[in-house]
Design a protein around this motif. Structure first.
Motif, PDB file in Angstrom:
ATOM      1  N   MET A 181      47.139 -26.989  -0.567  1.00 46.62           N
ATOM      2  CA  MET A 181      46.566 -25.661  -0.746  1.00 46.62           C
ATOM      3  C   MET A 181      45.723 -25.637  -2.015  1.00 46.62           C
ATOM      4  O   MET A 181      46.070 -26.235  -3.027  1.00 46.62           O
ATOM      5  N   ALA A 182      44.600 -24.931  -1.914  1.00 51.75           N
ATOM      6  CA  ALA A 182      43.684 -24.840  -3.050  1.00 51.75           C
ATOM      7  C   ALA A 182      43.255 -23.393  -3.219  1.00 51.75           C
ATOM      8  O   ALA A 182      43.271 -22.599  -2.275  1.00 51.75           O
ATOM      9  N   HIS A 183      42.873 -23.058  -4.459  1.00 50.67           N
ATOM     10  CA  HIS A 183      42.392 -21.705  -4.755  1.00 50.67           C
ATOM     11  C   HIS A 183      41.080 -21.792  -5.509  1.00 50.67           C
ATOM     12  O   HIS A 183      40.860 -22.693  -6.331  1.00 50.67           O
ATOM     13  N   ARG A 184      40.195 -20.853  -5.232  1.00 51.87           N
ATOM     14  CA  ARG A 184      38.936 -20.742  -5.973  1.00 51.87           C
ATOM     15  C   ARG A 184      38.511 -19.283  -5.987  1.00 51.87           C
ATOM     16  O   ARG A 184      38.999 -18.467  -5.184  1.00 51.87           O
ATOM     17  N   ASN A 185      37.578 -18.977  -6.862  1.00 48.28           N
ATOM     18  CA  ASN A 185      37.071 -17.615  -6.993  1.00 48.28           C
ATOM     19  C   ASN A 185      35.570 -17.594  -6.765  1.00 48.28           C
ATOM     20  O   ASN A 185      34.857 -18.514  -7.169  1.00 48.28           O
ATOM     21  N   VAL A 186      35.126 -16.543  -6.095  1.00 50.15           N
ATOM     22  CA  VAL A 186      33.701 -16.285  -5.926  1.00 50.15           C
ATOM     23  C   VAL A 186      33.467 -14.812  -6.212  1.00 50.15           C
ATOM     24  O   VAL A 186      34.399 -13.999  -6.207  1.00 50.15           O
ATOM     25  N   GLU A 187      32.226 -14.463  -6.447  1.00 52.34           N
ATOM     26  CA  GLU A 187      31.899 -13.061  -6.692  1.00 52.34           C
ATOM     27  C   GLU A 187      31.894 -12.265  -5.398  1.00 52.34           C
ATOM     28  O   GLU A 187      32.462 -11.180  -5.309  1.00 52.34           O
ATOM     29  N   LEU A 188      31.252 -12.808  -4.362  1.00 51.05           N
ATOM     30  CA  LEU A 188      31.118 -12.119  -3.081  1.00 51.05           C
ATOM     31  C   LEU A 188      31.578 -13.048  -1.969  1.00 51.05           C
ATOM     32  O   LEU A 188      31.086 -14.181  -1.849  1.00 51.05           O
ATOM     33  N   LEU A 189      32.513 -12.576  -1.161  1.00 58.59           N
ATOM     34  CA  LEU A 189      33.000 -13.327  -0.007  1.00 58.59           C
ATOM     35  C   LEU A 189      32.713 -12.524   1.254  1.00 58.59           C
ATOM     36  O   LEU A 189      33.098 -11.358   1.351  1.00 58.59           O
TER      37      LEU A 189
END
Length: 304
Positions: free
Chosen positions: A1-9
Motif C-alpha cells: 500500500m502506498a499514499h500520495r497527495n495531489v491538489e486535485l483528484l
C-alpha cells in the motif's frame, strides 16, 4: 500500500472529467501539474456496452470537450480528426454528428494528449473520507483505491457516471437471461444466433430503440418486442428555446438560481436528453433541408 497527495483528484475519465482536465491544463498550468485523473478501466471507451456499428452521436461535433469554451484549443474534435488524417472524410459526410465510435476514439486521444495532468488506468475508487482541519471544517479528502493505495487531495471531483439499473422484478431470472444495455456488446456474442429467441426490449427511449435494431441484426432468427410505459415512442424536445438551456451563458443563470428553480430547470431539461428518441440528422441540400442518414446506417441515434 502506498499514499500520495495531489491538489486535485478527478475520479472517472469520462467526458466531464476529461473536459475539466483540458480546462485545467489550458487555464491553470500551475494546478495541472498537481492534478490526477483516475479511471478504473484499462482504457477510455465511451458507452462501452453500446458501441453499436450504426450508432451516431446526439449532438454536433462542435459540442466537443472544448470548442464552446475555447475554439482555438488543440484538444478539439476537428484537430483530432486532422491528427488522424480523417478530416476530409468527415467533412464529406455532410453531417454535424459523428459516430459514437469516433467520439470514443476522440476521448481516448484527448487523454493521451494531456501534457501536465496525469491519467492513470486500472485505479478503482472504493471509499472516500472527508478530512477535517483543527477548526472542524473540511480541509480535504482521502480516497482509497481497490488495491489499498490511498490518495489525499484538497479538491475532489467525482465523474463516475451512472450505475446500471435493473428493475427488481427481474431479480429471479437467471443472469444469462438478462442483458443490460451497458453490457450488450460484451455479452451478446454468448447468445446463440441460430435460435428463434423471443427478445423483450424493456424501455421506450433511445437505448431501447437501438437495442431493438441490434437484436434484429445480431439474432436474425429472433422476434423482438418493445415493452414501454408510454403509449408510443416519443422524440426529444429539441426546439431552439430548449437548447438555449445548454448555452455556456446559461451556466451563471443556473448557478445563481434558487434550489427550487434549479430542480424545476433540471426537470424540464430531462425531456431534451432522456426518455425519447433523437431525430435523424439534418443536412443542407440545394438550399433546402433534408433528413438523411449515412448509407446502410440506422436513422436512430444515440442519447450521448
Amino acid at each position: 500500500m502506498a499514499h500520495r497527495n495531489v491538489e486535485l483528484l478527478a475520479v472517472g475519465a469520462g467526458p466531464a472529467n476529461l473536459a475539466l482536465a483540458v480546462a485545467v491544463e489550458e487555464l491553470a498550468p500551475e494546478l495541472a501539474g498537481d492534478t490526477l485523473l483516475i479511471e478504473r478501466e484499462q482504457d477510455i471507451v465511451w458507452q462501452r456496452g453500446m458501441l453499436l456499428p450504426d450508432a451516431l452521436s446526439q449532438v454536433s461535433f462542435l459540442k466537443d470537450l472544448v470548442t464552446m469554451r475555447n475554439p482555438c484549443s488543440r484538444f478539439s474534435f476537428v484537430n483530432f480528426l486532422h491528427s488522424q488524417e480523417r478530416l476530409d472524410a468527415f467533412v464529406n459526410l455532410a453531417s454535424f454528428v459523428p459516430y459514437r465510435s469516433e467520439i470514443s476514439e476522440y476521448l481516448q486521444w484527448v487523454a493521451d494528449e494531456l501534457a501536465a495532468v496525469q491519467v492513470e488506468y486500472g485505479r478503482e475508487c472504493t471509499a472516500v473520507e472527508a478530512q477535517t482541519g483543527d477548526d472542524g471544517e473540511i480541509a480535504g479528502w482521502l480516497v482509497t483505491l481497490a488495491d489499498g493505495d490511498t490518495i489525499g487531495c484538497r479538491y475532489l471531483v467525482i465523474g463516475a457516471g451512472r450505475d446500471a439499473h435493473v428493475p427488481a422484478v427481474f431479480d429471479g431470472l437467471p443472469a444469462e437471461r438478462v442483458i443490460h444495455s451497458t453490457q450488450y456488446t460484451q455479452r451478446i456474442a454468448d447468445v446463440r444466433a441460430d435460435l428463434p429467441h423471443r427478445v423483450a426490449v424493456i424501455g421506450g427511449a433511445q437505448s431501447a430503440a437501438e437495442l431493438f435494431g441490434a437484436a434484429l441484426r445480431d439474432l436474425p432468427e429472433c422476434k423482438p418486442t418493445m415493452i414501454m410505459r408510454s403509449i408510443g415512442l416519443n422524440g426529444y424536445e429539441s426546439s431552439k428555446f430548449t437548447n438555449e438551456l445548454y448555452y455556456t451563458s446559461f451556466i451563471d443563470e443556473f448557478y445563481d438560481a434558487s434550489p427550487e428553480a434549479r430542480r424545476q430547470l433540471l426537470g424540464e431539461m430531462y425531456r431534451s436528453n432522456y426518455g425519447g428518441l433523437s431525430p435523424p440528422p439534418w443536412t443542407a441540400s440545394t438550399g433546402s433541408s433534408t433528413r438523411t442518414a449515412a448509407p446502410g446506417r440506422s436513422a436512430w441515434r444515440s442519447t450521448r
